[in-house]
Each structure stands twice: as structure tokens, then as C-alpha cells.
Design a protein around this motif. Structure first.
Motif, mmCIF file in Angstrom:
data_model
loop_
_atom_site.group_PDB
_atom_site.id
_atom_site.type_symbol
_atom_site.label_atom_id
_atom_site.label_comp_id
_atom_site.label_asym_id
_atom_site.label_seq_id
_atom_site.Cartn_x
_atom_site.Cartn_y
_atom_site.Cartn_z
ATOM 1 N N VAL A 352 0.861 -1.181 0.000
ATOM 2 C CA VAL A 352 0.000 0.000 0.000
ATOM 3 C C VAL A 352 0.894 1.227 0.000
ATOM 4 C CG1 VAL A 352 -1.876 -1.173 1.224
ATOM 5 C CG2 VAL A 352 -0.137 0.066 2.529
ATOM 6 N N LYS A 353 0.331 2.340 -0.393
ATOM 7 C CA LYS A 353 1.098 3.578 -0.394
ATOM 8 C C LYS A 353 1.290 4.039 1.051
ATOM 9 C CE LYS A 353 1.259 8.261 -2.264
ATOM 10 N NZ LYS A 353 2.671 8.096 -2.641
ATOM 11 N N LEU A 354 2.522 4.212 1.433
ATOM 12 C CA LEU A 354 2.851 4.616 2.804
ATOM 13 C C LEU A 354 3.025 6.118 2.880
ATOM 14 C CD1 LEU A 354 5.575 1.935 3.675
ATOM 15 C CD2 LEU A 354 3.124 1.827 4.173
ATOM 16 N N PRO A 355 2.636 6.710 3.989
ATOM 17 C CA PRO A 355 2.991 8.117 4.217
ATOM 18 C C PRO A 355 4.504 8.280 4.116
ATOM 19 C CG PRO A 355 1.418 7.374 5.867
ATOM 20 C CD PRO A 355 1.836 6.158 5.106
ATOM 21 N N GLU A 356 4.931 9.408 3.586
ATOM 22 C CA GLU A 356 6.356 9.612 3.357
ATOM 23 C C GLU A 356 7.180 9.432 4.625
ATOM 24 O OE1 GLU A 356 7.846 9.915 0.643
ATOM 25 O OE2 GLU A 356 6.277 10.370 -0.811
ATOM 26 N N THR A 357 6.673 9.949 5.740
ATOM 27 C CA THR A 357 7.441 9.845 6.983
ATOM 28 C C THR A 357 7.582 8.387 7.419
ATOM 29 O OG1 THR A 357 5.364 10.287 8.129
ATOM 30 C CG2 THR A 357 6.881 12.127 7.857
ATOM 31 N N VAL A 358 6.524 7.599 7.255
ATOM 32 C CA VAL A 358 6.573 6.180 7.616
ATOM 33 C C VAL A 358 7.517 5.443 6.672
ATOM 34 C CG1 VAL A 358 5.237 4.051 7.818
ATOM 35 C CG2 VAL A 358 4.276 6.225 8.625
ATOM 36 N N SER A 359 7.414 5.730 5.377
ATOM 37 C CA SER A 359 8.266 5.064 4.388
ATOM 38 C C SER A 359 9.743 5.331 4.656
ATOM 39 C CB SER A 359 7.877 5.546 2.989
ATOM 40 O OG SER A 359 8.678 4.925 2.006
ATOM 41 N N VAL A 360 10.069 6.590 4.936
ATOM 42 C CA VAL A 360 11.457 6.932 5.234
ATOM 43 C C VAL A 360 11.929 6.242 6.514
ATOM 44 C CG1 VAL A 360 12.989 8.829 5.892
ATOM 45 C CG2 VAL A 360 11.384 9.126 4.002
ATOM 46 N N SER A 361 11.067 6.189 7.514
ATOM 47 C CA SER A 361 11.447 5.570 8.788
ATOM 48 C C SER A 361 11.695 4.083 8.617
ATOM 49 C CB SER A 361 10.358 5.813 9.831
ATOM 50 O OG SER A 361 10.272 7.182 10.152
ATOM 51 N N VAL A 362 10.876 3.395 7.819
ATOM 52 C CA VAL A 362 11.094 1.970 7.556
ATOM 53 C C VAL A 362 12.476 1.756 6.939
ATOM 54 C CG1 VAL A 362 10.360 0.048 6.096
ATOM 55 C CG2 VAL A 362 8.658 1.367 7.375
ATOM 56 N N TYR A 363 12.836 2.590 5.993
ATOM 57 C CA TYR A 363 14.143 2.480 5.354
ATOM 58 C C TYR A 363 15.275 2.732 6.365
ATOM 59 C CZ TYR A 363 17.927 3.330 2.020
ATOM 60 O OH TYR A 363 19.118 3.280 1.331
ATOM 61 N N ARG A 364 15.135 3.803 7.162
ATOM 62 C CA ARG A 364 16.197 4.143 8.114
ATOM 63 C C ARG A 364 16.381 3.049 9.161
ATOM 64 N NH1 ARG A 364 18.935 7.468 5.114
ATOM 65 N NH2 ARG A 364 18.009 9.548 4.836
ATOM 66 N N ILE A 365 15.287 2.446 9.621
ATOM 67 C CA ILE A 365 15.385 1.389 10.633
ATOM 68 C C ILE A 365 16.130 0.192 10.066
ATOM 69 C CG2 ILE A 365 14.026 -0.268 11.968
ATOM 70 C CD1 ILE A 365 11.890 1.980 12.223
ATOM 71 N N ALA A 366 15.756 -0.227 8.865
ATOM 72 C CA ALA A 366 16.458 -1.348 8.245
ATOM 73 C C ALA A 366 17.924 -1.009 7.997
ATOM 74 C CB ALA A 366 15.769 -1.714 6.933
ATOM 75 N N GLN A 367 18.186 0.203 7.589
ATOM 76 C CA GLN A 367 19.563 0.635 7.333
ATOM 77 C C GLN A 367 20.407 0.574 8.599
ATOM 78 O OE1 GLN A 367 20.141 4.859 6.469
ATOM 79 N NE2 GLN A 367 21.440 4.292 4.721
ATOM 80 N N GLU A 368 19.880 1.092 9.715
ATOM 81 C CA GLU A 368 20.617 1.076 10.975
ATOM 82 C C GLU A 368 20.832 -0.350 11.467
ATOM 83 O OE1 GLU A 368 22.687 2.287 14.250
ATOM 84 O OE2 GLU A 368 22.028 3.550 12.582
ATOM 85 N N ALA A 369 19.805 -1.197 11.328
ATOM 86 C CA ALA A 369 19.923 -2.582 11.788
ATOM 87 C C ALA A 369 20.981 -3.336 10.992
ATOM 88 C CB ALA A 369 18.565 -3.277 11.669
ATOM 89 N N LEU A 370 21.012 -3.173 9.671
ATOM 90 C CA LEU A 370 22.027 -3.847 8.862
ATOM 91 C C LEU A 370 23.426 -3.320 9.153
ATOM 92 C CD1 LEU A 370 20.179 -4.108 5.421
ATOM 93 C CD2 LEU A 370 20.679 -5.951 7.038
ATOM 94 N N THR A 371 23.529 -2.030 9.429
ATOM 95 C CA THR A 371 24.825 -1.465 9.810
ATOM 96 C C THR A 371 25.339 -2.096 11.096
ATOM 97 O OG1 THR A 371 24.276 0.646 8.758
ATOM 98 C CG2 THR A 371 26.044 0.655 10.397
ATOM 99 N N ASN A 372 24.454 -2.275 12.066
ATOM 100 C CA ASN A 372 24.847 -2.902 13.332
ATOM 101 C C ASN A 372 25.256 -4.354 13.134
ATOM 102 O OD1 ASN A 372 24.414 -0.598 14.827
ATOM 103 N ND2 ASN A 372 22.312 -1.117 15.366
ATOM 104 N N VAL A 373 24.554 -5.067 12.228
ATOM 105 C CA VAL A 373 24.920 -6.460 11.955
ATOM 106 C C VAL A 373 26.349 -6.539 11.432
ATOM 107 C CG1 VAL A 373 24.436 -8.456 10.495
ATOM 108 C CG2 VAL A 373 22.553 -7.219 11.563
ATOM 109 N N ARG A 374 26.679 -5.667 10.509
ATOM 110 C CA ARG A 374 28.016 -5.719 9.914
ATOM 111 C C ARG A 374 29.103 -5.272 10.891
ATOM 112 N NH1 ARG A 374 29.984 -6.518 5.127
ATOM 113 N NH2 ARG A 374 27.946 -6.570 4.122
ATOM 114 N N ARG A 375 28.817 -4.287 11.710
ATOM 115 C CA ARG A 375 29.850 -3.723 12.585
ATOM 116 C C ARG A 375 30.030 -4.507 13.880
ATOM 117 N NH1 ARG A 375 28.722 2.843 12.500
ATOM 118 N NH2 ARG A 375 29.308 3.211 10.335
ATOM 119 N N HIS A 376 28.943 -4.956 14.459
ATOM 120 C CA HIS A 376 28.996 -5.440 15.838
ATOM 121 C C HIS A 376 28.620 -6.900 16.008
ATOM 122 C CE1 HIS A 376 29.476 -1.250 16.551
ATOM 123 N NE2 HIS A 376 28.216 -0.929 16.326
ATOM 124 N N SER A 377 28.475 -7.659 14.917
ATOM 125 C CA SER A 377 28.037 -9.042 15.026
ATOM 126 C C SER A 377 28.955 -9.953 14.234
ATOM 127 C CB SER A 377 26.593 -9.175 14.516
ATOM 128 O OG SER A 377 26.205 -10.528 14.459
#
Length: 458
Positions: A352-377
Motif C-alpha cells: 500500500v502507499k505509505l505516508p512519506e514519513t513512515v516510508s522513510v522511517s522503515v528504510y532508516r530502521i532497516a539501514q541502521e539494523a544492517l549497519t549494526n549487523v556488519r559492525r557489531h556481530s
């Protein structure tokens, strides 16, 4: 004083010449109520033990003894030397002086009990230890120690001289040294161990107390620093959300401007097209207002103290279209692949079409989580799942199969930012290890905007 008894009553002033580094700037806190009560019990117990010890020494003496003061003087002196210990931590230097004087009096007037009563010897040891361990004025402590040690050493030396004059140290001999020389060396070594042991034990106790105090101070400072870092992370995350909000709103306003210009030009010639343009304007403006109300209002209401910290950083350049969104998660996963980490992506539900703020937040959360996987795991693989839960919410989940690295794993301020972002959008987050191993970051964000309490409704 009779030098025929191996009394522990000498030391040199050399103990006072030992350097104590960086100690003058710290004063040990006074004793607690519990410690003061313990001292009272200790002093009373030692006094009772001293009386018992004197009576035992009297019973085992091979010759008649003079008890003095109506037959109780020896008992009174044995108790008196221990009673000052009741205040050993409250007034350590005064107690040391009083105990040292009574120690000398016992040795001169109560010789039989002094030589055979270990309680009296232990009392002097405790007084020295307490003075070194608890004296707050270290300069006065050193001066007092020099006086006491010099007095005890002089007393011991005088005893050696009297024994030599009286020729009271006799024996069959047979050793390398004469009986008198052996007696002097043995008593001197024993007294040095006694006094130096009490002094250095007390200094060690004082050093341990100081180290404990410094560790507690460091723990307080680290806790404050960690709190400040967490607060800074929240501020940074809010700044980033605010910038993204600015971009989203600017995108809507730009669209409204274009549609308004087109409607003005065709208003007379094509009323139907103008009507459609006005409808687009209405929808865009309503969406922009809702998103502004959702995020900007919550940014202000969540923690008013942060407003001053944010200051003018909210003034960012306008006109940029948002470059992050849920639709770009496959590209993000593709970028994260490689260098020993395999990342998969799975989408569930009808998009479904997401509000821009929600769409951006989904991307940022996944981005931060993958960064942590690579750096700290130690993970070798990870998986990103995007779930569309009908028209009510969207959920993003990042899991991996690794463990935290043995090296420092960071400040976890990224997790703080994720929680802050999800909270501001009215959602819920779950961050932590999985029961089957690995780590999970999951965030569920509602699609309907949550209007902060007190904000006017559209």
C-alpha cells in the motif's frame, strides 16, 4: 621495663619517610554509624579480654606478682589500654596517642601482665592500623607516627641498655652469637615487623578506600556520560526526522504549487481539469498537514527540554525530494550484500502507499539494523522482512544468525535512535537477542497518523 620479656614496643621513624604519592588531595569520609557501633563493641570486648588475659597471666606466673591499687590495678590498666578502641575510627590519632601512653605504663608498672597478655599487644597494633587507615589529615598522621614510633624505639633501646647493665640476659650459649646479642636482634626484628606491619596494613586499607571512592566517582561520571550520549542520540535522531519531515512537506508543497498554477491557467478553458487539480491540492495539503501534525507536534511534546538543543538546526535546505523509502529496501539489501555477509529480502502482504514519513522511517530502521549487523556481530547471514498489515500498519524486521563480537560492541545508541523514531510515529519496537540465536530488530508503525494530545484536529 624488664628487658627479659620479648615485648613488641619499638620501631623507627623510617616508616614515616616512605613516600605516599598523590594522597593529600583526598580525605577519607568518616565512619558510618554501623562502623562506630562496631568500634564500641570491639573496645569493650578487648577490655574484657584484657582483664581475662591478665588474670591468666597472674595464675601462670612462677613468682608472686604485685597487682597494685588494692589488688585491682593490673586489671584496670589492662582494661584501660583497650577501651580507647571504642573511638578508633572517629578520633584515630588521639586514640593512638592515648593507647601508646597506656601501653608504656603497662609495660613499666604491669610487667607480668604486659609480657603475657597478647590483648595488650594487639591493642597497640590496632591503634596504629586505625590511625594510618582513618586519619583524614595525613600530615598530622605522619607527625604523630614519627613521635610514637620514635618513643617506642627509644623505650626499646633503653630496655636493651638496662639489660646490658644488669647483665640479665644469660644462657648456656652455644650459638654463633652471644645470648645478649641474640636477644637484641630477635626483639628488634620482632618489633620492626610488628610496627611496620601495622603501619603498612593501615596504609593499604586507606589506599583501598581511596581507590574504591575513585571507582565510585568514575562510575557516576560514566553513568552521566552515558546518559548524555543517549540524550545526544535522541537529539540527533530527532534532527534527522525533522529534516526528513521538512523534505516530505516541501515535496507536498511543491506539488501543490504546480497543481495550483495549472488550475489557474485552465480554470476558464477547462473547468473539469481545474477541478481535478484542486482535488489533488486538497489531498496533498491534507496529507502534509497530517504528517506535520504527527511528527513535528510529537517532537515538541515528547521532551520540551530538547527544543533549545535543537535550535536552528531545523532550518535545512528545502526542495529536495526524499531519497529513502520502503520501496528502496531491495536496493539497500543489495548494497549490504557481500564482504562475508549474505542478506536476503522478503515482502509479505499487499503493498500500500505509505505516508512519506513512515516510508522513510522503515528504510532508516532497516539501514541502521544492517549497519549494526556488519559492525557489531559475527553474523554470516541476515534477512530483512517487510510486512504490510492490511491498511493498518507496516512492519519491518531484520534478523541475523550471529553473536556480539568479543571486542567492544559500541554504545547501542543506534538502538536508542530506532526506538525514538518508532515511538514518535506511535509504533512499537522489539530489539534484542532471539531465543534460537542471533539478533532481531523489529518495528511496527501504524499507517494512521497519531495526533498528539492537545493538537487541533483537521
Amino acid at each position: 621495663m624488664s628487658t627479659s620479656q620479648p615485648v613488641l614496643r619499638s620501631a623507627t621513624a623510617e616508616a614515616q619517610e616512605q613516600p605516599v604519592t598523590n594522597t593529600t588531595e583526598w580525605q577519607r569520609p568518616g565512619p558510618t554509624r554501623s562502623q562506630l557501633r562496631q568500634d564500641v563493641f570491639l573496645g569493650l570486648g578487648m577490655a574484657v579480654a584484657g582483664v581475662i588475659g591478665t588474670d591468666l597471666a597472674r595464675s601462670t606466673s612462677g613468682f608472686p606478682v604485685n597487682m597494685g591499687f588494692g589488688g585491682v590495678g593490673a586489671y584496670l590498666l589492662s582494661a584501660a589500654v583497650a577501651l580507647p578502641l571504642c573511638l578508633r575510627r572517629r578520633y584515630p590519632l588521639s586514640v593512638l596517642v592515648v593507647v601508646s601512653v597506656l601501653f608504656f605504663v603497662n609495660g613499666e608498672w604491669n610487667t607480668f601482665a604486659f609480657a603475657g597478655n597478647l590483648v595488650t599487644q594487639a591493642t597497640q597494633f590496632m591503634a596504629i592500623y586505625a590511625a594510618v587507615a582513618w586519619a583524614r589529615d595525613r600530615r598530622r598522621m605522619k607527625v604523630t607516627m614519627i613521635v610514637v614510633f620514635a618513643g617506642m624505639f627509644g623505650w626499646l633501646a633503653w630496655g636493651f641498655v638496662r639489660a646490658l647493665n644488669d647483665d640479665s640476659i644469660k644462657g648456656p650459649g652455644g650459638g654463633v652469637l652471644s645470648p645478649y646479642v641474640s636477644f637484641v636482634l630477635m626483639n628488634f626484628a620482632l618489633n620492626v615487623l610488628y610496627f611496620f606491619g601495622a603501619y603498612f596494613w593501615g596504609r593499604t586499607a586507606w589506599g583501598v578506600a581511596r581507590q574504591r571512592h575513585e571507582l565510585e566517582q568514575q562510575a557516576v561520571e560514566l553513568a552521566a556520560q552515558q546518559q548524555a550520549n543517549a540524550r545526544r542520540a535522541v537529539i540527533d535522531e530527532r534532527l534527522r526526522i525533522s529534516r526528513e519531515l521538512h523534505d516530505v512537506v516541501a515535496h507536498h508543497i511543491s506539488s501543490i504549487g504546480v497543481q495550483a498554477g495549472g488550475a489557474r491557467r485552465v480554470m476558464d478553458s477547462d473547468p473539469e481539469a481545474a477541478k481535478n487539480a484542486l482535488s489533488v491540492i486538497e489531498n496533498s495539503s491534507r496529507t502534509a498537514v497530517n504528517e506535520m501534525r504527527q511528527l513535528l507536534g510529537m517532537l515538541r511534546a515528547a521532551d520540551p527540554d530538547l527544543d533549545d538543543d535543537l535550535g536552528g538546526d531545523l532550518a535545512v535546505s528545502a526542495g529536495k525530494a526524499p531519497q529513502a523509502g520502503a520501496d528502496r529496501l531491495p536496493a539497500l539489501v543489495s548494497t549490504a550484500n557481500g564482504e562475508g555477509l549474505s542478506v536476503g529480502f522478503h515482502q509479505i502482504g499487499q503493498p500500500v502507499k505509505l505516508p512519506e514519513t513512515v516510508s522513510v522511517s522503515v528504510y532508516r530502521i532497516a539501514q541502521e539494523a544492517l549497519t549494526n549487523v556488519r559492525r557489531h556481530s559475527t553474523a554470516r547471514s541476515a534477512h530483512v522482512t517487510l510486512r504490510y498489515l492490511a491498511d493498518t500498519a507496516v512492519e519491518v524486521e531484520v534478523i541475523d544468525d550471529g553473536r556480539p563480537k568479543h571486542a567492544p560492541v559500541g554504545s547501542r545508541l543506534g538502538h536508542v535512535g530506532i526506538r525514538e523514531r518508532v515511538s514518535l510515529l506511535g509504533g512499537e519496537s522489539e530489539i534484542g537477542p532471539r531465543p534460537v540465536g542471533g539478533f532481531r530488530v523489529r518495528a511496527r508503525i501504524p499507517l494512521q497518523p497519531t495526533i498528539p494530545e492537545g493538537e487541533p484536529k483537521a
